[in-house]
Design a protein around this motif. Structure first.
Motif, PDB file in Angstrom:
ATOM      1  N   PHE A 769       0.831  -1.157   0.256  1.00 31.47           N
ATOM      2  CA  PHE A 769       0.165   0.177   0.103  1.00 31.47           C
ATOM      3  C   PHE A 769       0.847   1.310   0.103  1.00 31.47           C
ATOM      4  CE2 PHE A 769       0.895  -1.128   4.474  1.00 31.47           C
ATOM      5  CZ  PHE A 769       0.968   0.105   5.132  1.00 31.47           C
ATOM      6  N   THR A 770       0.473   2.251  -0.387  1.00 34.64           N
ATOM      7  CA  THR A 770       0.965   3.695  -0.548  1.00 34.64           C
ATOM      8  C   THR A 770      -0.006   4.747  -0.212  1.00 34.64           C
ATOM      9  OG1 THR A 770       0.595   3.828  -2.842  1.00 34.64           O
ATOM     10  CG2 THR A 770       2.736   2.714  -2.446  1.00 34.64           C
ATOM     11  N   LEU A 771       0.680   5.904   0.569  1.00 32.83           N
ATOM     12  CA  LEU A 771      -0.247   7.102   0.645  1.00 32.83           C
ATOM     13  C   LEU A 771       0.520   8.219  -0.265  1.00 32.83           C
ATOM     14  CD1 LEU A 771      -0.226   5.105   3.318  1.00 32.83           C
ATOM     15  CD2 LEU A 771      -1.063   7.066   4.459  1.00 32.83           C
ATOM     16  N   SER A 772      -0.008   8.988  -0.894  1.00 34.98           N
ATOM     17  CA  SER A 772       0.296  10.053  -1.771  1.00 34.98           C
ATOM     18  C   SER A 772      -0.287  11.047  -1.424  1.00 34.98           C
ATOM     19  CB  SER A 772       0.339   9.837  -3.242  1.00 34.98           C
ATOM     20  OG  SER A 772      -0.906   9.521  -3.719  1.00 34.98           O
ATOM     21  N   GLY A 773       0.130  12.548  -1.731  1.00 42.06           N
ATOM     22  CA  GLY A 773      -0.324  13.902  -1.648  1.00 42.06           C
ATOM     23  C   GLY A 773       0.026  14.241  -0.193  1.00 42.06           C
ATOM     24  N   SER A 774       1.069  13.744   0.570  1.00 42.56           N
ATOM     25  CA  SER A 774       1.422  14.067   1.736  1.00 42.56           C
ATOM     26  C   SER A 774       1.532  15.601   2.170  1.00 42.56           C
ATOM     27  CB  SER A 774       2.752  13.372   2.351  1.00 42.56           C
ATOM     28  OG  SER A 774       3.555  14.061   1.452  1.00 42.56           O
TER      29      SER A 774
END
Length: 938
Positions: A769-774
């Motif tokens: 999983f990845t999170l973006s737009g931090s």
């Protein structure tokens, strides 16, 4: 008047800073006075600058003619603000470093029949021990002073004499009683002397009667012969504390360096006297004292140890204690049949147990703890969760919590703490249950019921420190057995000064074997006695011996001794329960946290760490993104640096400001009135948005109580509604009425759906999983389950607009085809032909898309019959997808709001338009059985 020493400590139930108490000199002029005489009280030896204060205030209380405490002075004001009264009691500075105040007791206290007055001097705000010691003065021209002996109990060699001397302020007739028999009289004198030969234990009373009157005063004291201690090994199998076998009680007491120990109490005619019949044996090889006593059956037994005939302490391993300060404020509904404190016979905490009690029979003995990655913990403070503040009250709220979907409850500390109104981080007896929350049986029933519902119970435990009431602190300190001072150099348990920079109260030295034994013994008790499933260890930074109180850098740096001892404690917990949750509140460097996260992880264990993400999530909900302040990517255990889901992430906790409070107070309103984060409804919508980017990230999560309803009161709210850091631990409003506000129950519903997804769709356990737009307003999460087969979800894409303007977001879908909105009950879907085609989102809007559809029907409560009430939320009516004979609609308090009886086909409309908006429970009955679900009415 019978005189005895009372220690008055005003427990405020607050975690305070290091003590700043000053010892001052108090004088009263005239020295002898009646209750209607004007007196001047003068104080010297005060340095107001140490308190940061310019004024000195009097805090006073009084007693009746029998020396029973009556009450405080009417104009004391508040402990945190002595000026908050009609007539503040301010001392006048005399210009020579002394301060005076003049008063007449009857007028000042608004009472007559005053036998003694008590007082201290303090700053306007007494928090942090900004006060002097307590002082007591007798009221009445005729006074009796016992000069010798100075101890309540004297130890005298058999055949030696006890010197007795006393003075009165006017001529008096003296009579000395020994064990109730008159042994000496002297008349018409002001100075009494006697030498009494001691051959056995004697209880004395010296009575002085003012000559020519019937006015009498008395002093009581005792003497025993010097104890001859028997050396004997502690019987095999006995643990420290009470070992009860039927009515045979063996008491084992660890007291290195002490000469002898007595036990006293309400048993076998002892009546709290120091008696060599109850002298404990000594096992010098183990530094322990012990005694076995046959106790009456079916009785409440109260006791204390008396150390070297000078300090009376409760058993450090008490499982319940009685308090002279707090028990009067615990009602019978909370703790039925609570024994009375033995007022007048002893002081300080008293140990209590009951003989002949039947053991609790556990109903749920095969509870399977949720997997770590599945944990959704609900942290709560019982005091602020329900007005009844009891285990029973929380148990009665479990339907609500179970419907939310949580699978663990973390209780803030419930071991015995100072006072009643407290967060519990001021522990005094680590093995005793605090009675303010209810009985041991009630707690066991609570745990049992949680386990029946698949909910684990985790306790917040505090082993960094103890308050001055702790017996092992009192036995080795510089205040002679009092609650103040500091640990003495020979303490087997405590540091003289803290060896880290976050210290409160008295700092345990975890390098010492005695401390380790104490921690392990009490830890084992809670696991075995109450079947709890985990501990959250408070302030683990304090477990090092390498730093100082002023060195934050050292405290926050990697400390090998801290790593080693905490691993040892983890091992001990797992020895007792191999599946136990071990959680540290460390909030420190990743190198040290990773040591614990990886520890025995290959065995399916590993230590869990609190992972604070409050600030970035709150910046996101408020709508601020400059300089990366809304970067909550640390919610990911992978981003944090762990190999597995060891980080218990949270947006809110007991220690952090509430998201909604800051949303409404400080949210971005640059586009108002078109879009204003400070608007209540909008602010609540943004909490839902945060939830979508929180629960969906793999790994354990935690909710602070009422966060699922958008609790909006500041953590620093005072009871008068003002905001002040000093009010952080004060009681907060309990708002179950939030359930009648649709915008708030929307948050609950979204959280419930997200938790349902987290627990029931295995993609939310993936490590891909990845999170973006931090650092921007448009944020995304992508999850991939490489093991998915058939109709299992393989891909999830989550997009959200944390800004205050409409945004076009590139979703970066993982594949083309049909994508389903998992939070839309209608099964809405979109066709994706271009994975990068932008999607327009309004501010605060979000979508949780998956490549497969999953139904998120509202979970039923009874699990006997499954049905759907729809639409849900409803406006004026709802239908049921089952034929039914009875339909009952209850409001959230359990009151029947409406009922329908008859033969109703599936799909029948049930009209409820006249009901108020809010959350309801719908119960149906048909030939299949009975079931209940929840329904929101808009």
């Amino acid at each position: 008047m019978k005189k005895f020493t009372l220690l008055f400590i005003f427990f405020l139930g607050l975690i305070t800073t290091q003590a700043q108490q000053q010892n001052a000199t108090f004088t009263v002029n005239p020295a002898a006075f009646n209750e209607d005489d004007e007196i001047t009280i003068t104080v010297s030896g005060i340095d107001l600058s140490l308190w940061g204060s310019t004024d000195l205030y009097l805090w006073a209380w009084y007693f009746d003619l029998n020396d029973n405490f009556v009450g405080n002075a009417p104009n004391n004001g508040d402990w945190t603000d002595s000026s908050n009264t009609t007539t503040p009691q301010v001392f006048t500075a005399n210009g020579d470093g002394t301060y005076s105040i003049t008063l007449t007791p009857t007028t000042f206290y608004g009472a007559t029949g005053i036998g003694r007055i008590g007082m201290l001097a303090k700053a306007q705000d007494g928090t942090g021990d900004n006060k002097t010691q307590d002082n007591l003065f007798e009221v009445g021209i005729f006074q009796l002073t016992l000069n010798t002996p100075t101890d309540a109990v004297s130890i005298i060699d058999s055949g030696s004499s006890l010197a007795i001397s006393a003075t009165t302020t006017v001529n008096a007739d003296f009579e000395l009683f020994a064990n109730g028999m008159s042994v000496d009289t002297q008349t018409g004198i002001t100075n009494y002397t006697n030498n009494y030969t001691i051959t056995e234990g004697v209880d004395f009373e010296l009575v002085a009667t003012e000559t020519g009157t019937s006015n009498s005063l008395s002093e009581t004291f005792s003497a025993i012969t010097t104890p001859v201690v028997t050396e004997a090994a502690v019987p095999a199998g006995m643990e420290d504390g009470l070992n009860l076998d039927g009515t045979s009680a063996t008491f084992v007491f660890f007291a290195p360096g002490k000469d002898y120990v007595h036990i006293k109490g309400n048993f076998n005619g002892n009546d709290w006297s120091l008696d060599n019949t109850y002298l404990l044996n000594k096992d010098s090889a183990q530094d322990r004292f012990w005694i076995t006593i046959d106790m009456p059956n079916n009785s409440d037994i109260l006791y204390q140890y008396v150390v070297d005939a000078s300090i009376s302490v409760a058993d450090p391993y008490s499982t319940l204690i009685l308090s002279e300060f707090n028990d009067a404020f615990i009602d019978n509904a909370t703790f039925p049949d609570l024994p009375s404190y033995p007022t007048g016979k002893t002081n300080d905490a008293v140990s209590w147990f009951k003989t002949g009690e039947a053991e609790y029979v556990w109903q749920n003995t095969n509870f399977q703890k949720p997997e770590v990655t599945d944990l959704v913990i609900y942290e709560l403070l019982i005091r602020d969760f329900d007005n009844l503040h009891t285990f029973d009250a929380v148990k009665n709220r479990l339907d609500y919590l179970q419907d939310l979907g949580i699978n663990a409850i973390e209780l803030m500390p419930i071991s015995e703490f100072d006072g009643n109104i407290s967060w519990g981080y001021n522990p005094s007896f680590h093995m005793a249950l605090d009675k303010y929350y209810g009985t041991p049986t009630a707690f066991k029933q609570f745990v049992d019921e949680c386990h029946a519902r698949g909910i684990a119970v985790i306790l917040d435990v505090v082993y960094n420190h103890a308050t001055g009431q702790n017996p092992y602190y009192r036995m080795w300190n510089t205040s002679g057995g009092g609650y103040g001072g500091q640990a003495s150099a020979d303490s087997p348990f405590f540091n003289q000064t803290a060896t880290h920079s976050f210290s409160v109260f008295n700092d345990f030295d975890h390098s010492k074997q005695a401390t380790q034994d104490y921690v392990k013994r009490t830890v084992e008790y809670w696991i075995e006695e109450y079947n709890v499933d985990g501990f959250r260890w408070d302030l683990t930074k304090g477990f090092t011996q390498n730093c100082t109180a002023s060195n934050d850098a050292c405290t926050n740096a990697f400390q090998q001794d801290r790593v080693d001892i905490l691993k040892e404690y983890a091992d001990y917990q797992w020895d007792v329960d191999p599946d136990f949750y071990v959680i540290f509140e460390h909030l420190g460097g990743i190198a040290e946290e990773k040591e614990w996260a990886d520890y025995r992880a290959n065995e399916g264990k590993g230590i869990l760490l609190w992972n604070k993400q409050t600030d970035p999530y709150n910046e996101s909900t408020m709508g601020y993104h400059d300089n990366g302040k809304s970067n909550f990517s640390g919610v990911s255990y992978a981003v944090k640096g762990f190999d597995g889901p060891s980080a218990i992430s949270y947006m809110e906790s007991h220690d952090e400001e509430r998201l909604m409070y800051k949303n409404v107070q400080f949210g971005n309103n640059t586009n108002a009135p078109t879009y204003d984060v400070t608007d209540l409804s909008t602010a609540l919508d943004r909490v839902e948005l945060a939830g979508a980017f929180y629960f969906t990230v793999p790994g354990p999560k935690m909710i602070w109580q009422f966060g699922e309803l958008g609790y909006g009161f500041s953590i620093n709210r005072c009871e008068d509604g003002s905001i002040d850091n000093g009010c952080r631990t004060n009681p907060k409003p309990i708002r179950w009425d939030y359930l009648n506000v649709a915008d708030r129950t929307d948050v609950y519903d979204i959280y419930a759906k997200l938790i349902n997804l987290k627990l029931n769709e295995k993609i939310f356990k993936t490590d891909n999983f990845t999170l973006s737009g931090s650092s921007t307003a448009d944020k995304k999460i992508h999850l991939t389950d490489d093991t998915a087969t058939g109709d299992e979800i393989k891909y999830v894409t989550i997009i959200g607009n944390f800004g205050v303007n409409t945004l076009s977001i590139n979703p970066s879908f993982q594949e083309t085809g049909t994508w389903y909105d998992l939070l839309d009950d209608t099964g809405a879907s979109i066709e994706v032909t271009d994975v990068n085609a932008v999607i327009s989102l309004q501010p605060g809007e979000f979508k949780v898309y998956a490549n497969e559809q999953k139904s998120l029907s509202t979970p039923d409560i009874d699990n006997i019959l499954s049905f759907n009430a729809y639409p849900n939320p409803a406006k004026t009516a709802f239908s049921i997808n089952e034929s039914v004979q009875k339909v009952f609609v209850y409001n959230i308090t359990g009151a029947l709001a409406k009922k329908f009886e008859g033969d109703f086909e599936a799909g029948t409309n049930f009209e409820i338009g006249e009901l108020a908006r809010g959350l309801y429970l719908v119960q149906i009955q048909n030939e299949k059985g009975i079931a209940t679900t929840k329904l929101s009415l808009r």
